[in-house]
Design a protein around this motif. Sequence first.
Motif, PDB file in Angstrom:
ATOM      1  N   TYR A  17       6.764  -8.057   3.500  1.00 26.86           N
ATOM      2  CA  TYR A  17       5.860  -9.174   3.221  1.00 26.86           C
ATOM      3  C   TYR A  17       4.405  -8.730   3.355  1.00 26.86           C
ATOM      4  CZ  TYR A  17       9.958 -12.216   3.570  1.00 26.86           C
ATOM      5  OH  TYR A  17      11.187 -12.807   3.371  1.00 26.86           O
ATOM      6  N   GLY A  18       4.147  -7.891   4.356  1.00 31.19           N
ATOM      7  CA  GLY A  18       2.785  -7.406   4.544  1.00 31.19           C
ATOM      8  C   GLY A  18       2.304  -6.601   3.353  1.00 31.19           C
ATOM      9  N   LEU A  19       3.181  -5.735   2.868  1.00 29.97           N
ATOM     10  CA  LEU A  19       2.830  -4.903   1.709  1.00 29.97           C
ATOM     11  C   LEU A  19       2.568  -5.762   0.477  1.00 29.97           C
ATOM     12  CD1 LEU A  19       2.823  -1.826   1.884  1.00 29.97           C
ATOM     13  CD2 LEU A  19       4.965  -1.797   0.637  1.00 29.97           C
ATOM     14  N   LEU A  20       3.449  -6.717   0.245  1.00 28.43           N
ATOM     15  CA  LEU A  20       3.278  -7.609  -0.905  1.00 28.43           C
ATOM     16  C   LEU A  20       2.023  -8.461  -0.753  1.00 28.43           C
ATOM     17  CD1 LEU A  20       7.012  -8.707  -1.422  1.00 28.43           C
ATOM     18  CD2 LEU A  20       5.685  -7.157  -2.856  1.00 28.43           C
ATOM     19  N   LEU A  21       1.716  -8.836   0.488  1.00 27.92           N
ATOM     20  CA  LEU A  21       0.503  -9.617   0.738  1.00 27.92           C
ATOM     21  C   LEU A  21      -0.733  -8.789   0.378  1.00 27.92           C
ATOM     22  CD1 LEU A  21      -1.070 -12.032   1.922  1.00 27.92           C
ATOM     23  CD2 LEU A  21      -0.803 -10.996   4.171  1.00 27.92           C
ATOM     24  N   VAL A  22      -0.758  -7.554   0.821  1.00 29.21           N
ATOM     25  CA  VAL A  22      -1.891  -6.673   0.521  1.00 29.21           C
ATOM     26  C   VAL A  22      -2.046  -6.521  -0.995  1.00 29.21           C
ATOM     27  CG1 VAL A  22      -2.703  -4.279   0.644  1.00 29.21           C
ATOM     28  CG2 VAL A  22      -1.843  -5.417   2.702  1.00 29.21           C
ATOM     29  N   TYR A  23      -0.928  -6.325  -1.681  1.00 31.38           N
ATOM     30  CA  TYR A  23      -0.972  -6.167  -3.142  1.00 31.38           C
ATOM     31  C   TYR A  23      -1.494  -7.431  -3.804  1.00 31.38           C
ATOM     32  CZ  TYR A  23       0.478  -5.046  -7.896  1.00 31.38           C
ATOM     33  OH  TYR A  23       0.485  -4.797  -9.249  1.00 31.38           O
ATOM     34  N   THR A  24      -1.024  -8.577  -3.334  1.00 35.09           N
ATOM     35  CA  THR A  24      -1.457  -9.851  -3.921  1.00 35.09           C
ATOM     36  C   THR A  24      -2.945 -10.080  -3.686  1.00 35.09           C
ATOM     37  OG1 THR A  24       0.748 -10.734  -3.465  1.00 35.09           O
ATOM     38  CG2 THR A  24      -0.961 -12.332  -4.000  1.00 35.09           C
ATOM     39  N   LEU A  25      -3.408  -9.785  -2.471  1.00 34.75           N
ATOM     40  CA  LEU A  25      -4.836  -9.950  -2.182  1.00 34.75           C
ATOM     41  C   LEU A  25      -5.669  -9.028  -3.069  1.00 34.75           C
ATOM     42  CD1 LEU A  25      -4.724 -10.234   1.718  1.00 34.75           C
ATOM     43  CD2 LEU A  25      -5.275 -12.051   0.082  1.00 34.75           C
ATOM     44  N   ASN A  26      -5.165  -7.820  -3.291  1.00 26.84           N
ATOM     45  CA  ASN A  26      -5.846  -6.877  -4.183  1.00 26.84           C
ATOM     46  C   ASN A  26      -5.963  -7.460  -5.586  1.00 26.84           C
ATOM     47  OD1 ASN A  26      -6.691  -4.351  -5.492  1.00 26.84           O
ATOM     48  ND2 ASN A  26      -4.558  -4.196  -6.130  1.00 26.84           N
ATOM     49  N   LEU A  27      -4.882  -8.089  -6.054  1.00 30.68           N
ATOM     50  CA  LEU A  27      -4.915  -8.692  -7.390  1.00 30.68           C
ATOM     51  C   LEU A  27      -5.921  -9.851  -7.428  1.00 30.68           C
ATOM     52  CD1 LEU A  27      -1.152  -8.818  -8.491  1.00 30.68           C
ATOM     53  CD2 LEU A  27      -2.848  -7.077  -8.977  1.00 30.68           C
ATOM     54  N   ILE A  28      -5.959 -10.629  -6.370  1.00 35.36           N
ATOM     55  CA  ILE A  28      -6.886 -11.772  -6.338  1.00 35.36           C
ATOM     56  C   ILE A  28      -8.334 -11.277  -6.386  1.00 35.36           C
ATOM     57  CG2 ILE A  28      -7.760 -13.650  -4.872  1.00 35.36           C
ATOM     58  CD1 ILE A  28      -4.866 -14.056  -3.923  1.00 35.36           C
ATOM     59  N   VAL A  29      -8.614 -10.239  -5.638  1.00 33.14           N
ATOM     60  CA  VAL A  29      -9.972  -9.688  -5.634  1.00 33.14           C
ATOM     61  C   VAL A  29     -10.347  -9.195  -7.033  1.00 33.14           C
ATOM     62  CG1 VAL A  29     -11.367  -7.762  -4.780  1.00 33.14           C
ATOM     63  CG2 VAL A  29     -10.012  -9.114  -3.182  1.00 33.14           C
ATOM     64  N   GLN A  30      -9.409  -8.516  -7.689  1.00 34.31           N
ATOM     65  CA  GLN A  30      -9.670  -8.037  -9.062  1.00 34.31           C
ATOM     66  C   GLN A  30      -9.882  -9.207 -10.008  1.00 34.31           C
ATOM     67  OE1 GLN A  30      -7.204  -4.889 -10.819  1.00 34.31           O
ATOM     68  NE2 GLN A  30      -6.334  -4.515  -8.813  1.00 34.31           N
ATOM     69  N   THR A  31      -9.124 -10.284  -9.794  1.00 32.13           N
ATOM     70  CA  THR A  31      -9.200 -11.450 -10.675  1.00 32.13           C
ATOM     71  C   THR A  31     -10.604 -12.046 -10.673  1.00 32.13           C
ATOM     72  OG1 THR A  31      -6.887 -11.932 -10.195  1.00 32.13           O
ATOM     73  CG2 THR A  31      -8.169 -13.693 -11.189  1.00 32.13           C
ATOM     74  N   LEU A  32     -11.244 -12.026  -9.529  1.00 35.03           N
ATOM     75  CA  LEU A  32     -12.572 -12.627  -9.428  1.00 35.03           C
ATOM     76  C   LEU A  32     -13.593 -11.898 -10.307  1.00 35.03           C
ATOM     77  CD1 LEU A  32     -12.549 -13.296  -5.578  1.00 35.03           C
ATOM     78  CD2 LEU A  32     -12.228 -14.966  -7.410  1.00 35.03           C
ATOM     79  N   ASP A  33     -13.270 -10.673 -10.694  1.00 33.86           N
ATOM     80  CA  ASP A  33     -14.195  -9.906 -11.541  1.00 33.86           C
ATOM     81  C   ASP A  33     -13.983 -10.128 -13.027  1.00 33.86           C
ATOM     82  OD1 ASP A  33     -14.243  -7.034  -9.299  1.00 33.86           O
ATOM     83  OD2 ASP A  33     -15.581  -8.776  -9.488  1.00 33.86           O
ATOM     84  N   PHE A  34     -12.938 -10.871 -13.419  1.00 42.21           N
ATOM     85  CA  PHE A  34     -12.704 -11.078 -14.842  1.00 42.21           C
ATOM     86  C   PHE A  34     -13.838 -11.923 -15.418  1.00 42.21           C
ATOM     87  CE2 PHE A  34      -9.078  -8.901 -14.168  1.00 42.21           C
ATOM     88  CZ  PHE A  34      -7.888  -9.564 -13.912  1.00 42.21           C
TER      89      PHE A  34
END
Lengths: 158, 501
Positions: A17-34
């Motif tokens: 869950y921790g790993l998936l959480l980190v990955y999801t947060l990474n995606l969210i951060v990238q999303t803000l740059d679209f």
Amino acid sequence: MNTRIISSPDRLAVGLYGLLLVYTLNLIVQTLDFSDPRARLFPLLFGVPTALILGLLTVRGLMPTKFDRVLPTRSVEEESETAGGELGWLTVVIFASFPFVAYLFGFLITVPIYTFALTSRACDDVRTGIAVAVVVTVGWWVVFVELLNVIFYEGILL
Amino acid sequence: MADPVTTAVGIVAQPGNFFLVCAGVLFGLLMGVIPGMGGVVALALLIPLTYGLDPLVAFMFLAAVLGGTNYGGSITAILLNTPGTATNAATIFDGYPMAKQGRAGEALGASAAASALGALLGIVVVVALIPLMEEIILTFGPPQVFWLALFGLTIIATVVRGNVLAGLASAGLGMLFAFHGFDPVTGTPRYTYDITYLYDGIKLIPALVGLFALGEMLDLLDKGEMIAKDRNDDVDVGSGRLKGVLAVIEHRWLFLRSALLGTVIGMIPGVGGTTANYVAYFQAEKSASDPEAFGTGDVRGVIASEASNDAKDGGGFLPTLGLGIPGSASMAVLLSAFLLHGIQPGPLLLQNHMDIFAVILLSLLVSNVLTSVIGLSLAGQLARVTLIPIGILAPVVITVAFIGVFTVSNNIYDLFVTLGFGVMGLGMARVGMSRVPMVLGLVLGPIAQQAFLRSHQISGGTYGIFFADPMSIILLVLTLLSLFLPLLKPMVMNHFGGVRS
């Protein structure tokens, strides 16, 4: 923060869950740059709740006694079904090697060697590994190469 | 429906295609017999291999495999006290005691007849409901498709086995994986990391094969368990098969009740086959004048379980093909096959591809009959397949899975995706996080997004269109209920349980 001694299944749950959480947060951060807000909408709409849920699951894994009364938990049946432990590290490495070996050496080398290695390891018997490797390789060649005319990757090194 | 039926009969009756159906049945029987395999793994393995086939032929073959796995699982349930698939679990309760009493032939005969006739009944009910379904589908526009996709995700995530929150997280992750690559509406590259391979996004088939086939094989290798709980090298089927077949006619009302129950349960998204055979078994027991006979080798237990198990597939096709919401895990995998062949699952499938619907139903019917005939004849031999050690089976399946994934796009990088999802699939299985919602997220994510953006365009940029008609409101309410009810229920029960004590 009080944490109980975490048993093996909980350690795995926290880790996953921790790993998936980190990955999801990474995606969210990238999303803000679209640049286009329409491109941001759906990833944020699903990404943020997903991150929250994964965060909750991670924290629950660390502090299960606080959450077990109010959150749905796994049943005893499911706990026993997830028991394991027969998989050694070498077996995992062999299992994971197929894409890498195929990328380097191509399918003609990879299929027999991989099947031999994994079967020998899983059965702890070299002769069984050889027999299975021969059968699988011949079957692959006849069905996919000869009958279906599939052109398989030849590897970057060969 | 006359023309699609004619088309379907014409396709299935061709010698080459009929041979494919038989091959699918045999493969399905083999996969069903081996515990840990079953419909999901069988379909995940075969879908890449059907890529080069005509879509109608491909679905015909896959439906045949699905029909084969159902009966295959009952063979080992009866003979070896080990269900080949989870959907045959209730068959053990009376099937295995019958085998121990030397009545294995009777149990297998009853199972074969109940399976074939149950499948027929399920299909008849579905065909009868198609006109009603078509009426409902006519009310579906982009806003309704959006809500339907959301409802499909939430109901699956909360109904499947395992932690409810983990199911929702799995669905959310599936959606996020689906958003990788160029956004089809805006052209924005999303999560590509400047890797050319990711410009097309994460492909569904490599992810699917990794999650289910590889994840499952790793899980079996890890558990290192014996295939059959009661190994018996002399698997004696014995006589009595005709007696078993006649038993279904003798207990016809029980059969009808169980098959109808299975059909209805199959129609409920996410509930799946495991529920159907248990519910049917226990309703048979409760409604019997001598319930104490159940569990001691009563053929009625076998009839109830198997009739519902096979009827549920017919029922499951209605929400799967009609609405794009899978009735079970294997239906979720089958949805992926539609995308592979360029067919969009959802409400328009019935309107635009009724021929596919007809071919699938007819193939399922033919395969169930063939399965019962072939399975009954070869039951003893098929049971011996379980003597193959997992150490041999798993490497073969894993190798075939990698090869199959490569044949879809001839792209070596697909194998890395498969590997990544395979490892993730093993981890998810270990912690009780269902993989089915993730597959659904991968399938429904783009559909939901496109429907949302199209609705937004139609409405001129406002959001009122999503709440403008009764169908949208109904689907919204269903989505909210499916989302919050499973989470609220334990809290409410704990609260009232505390108050009472």
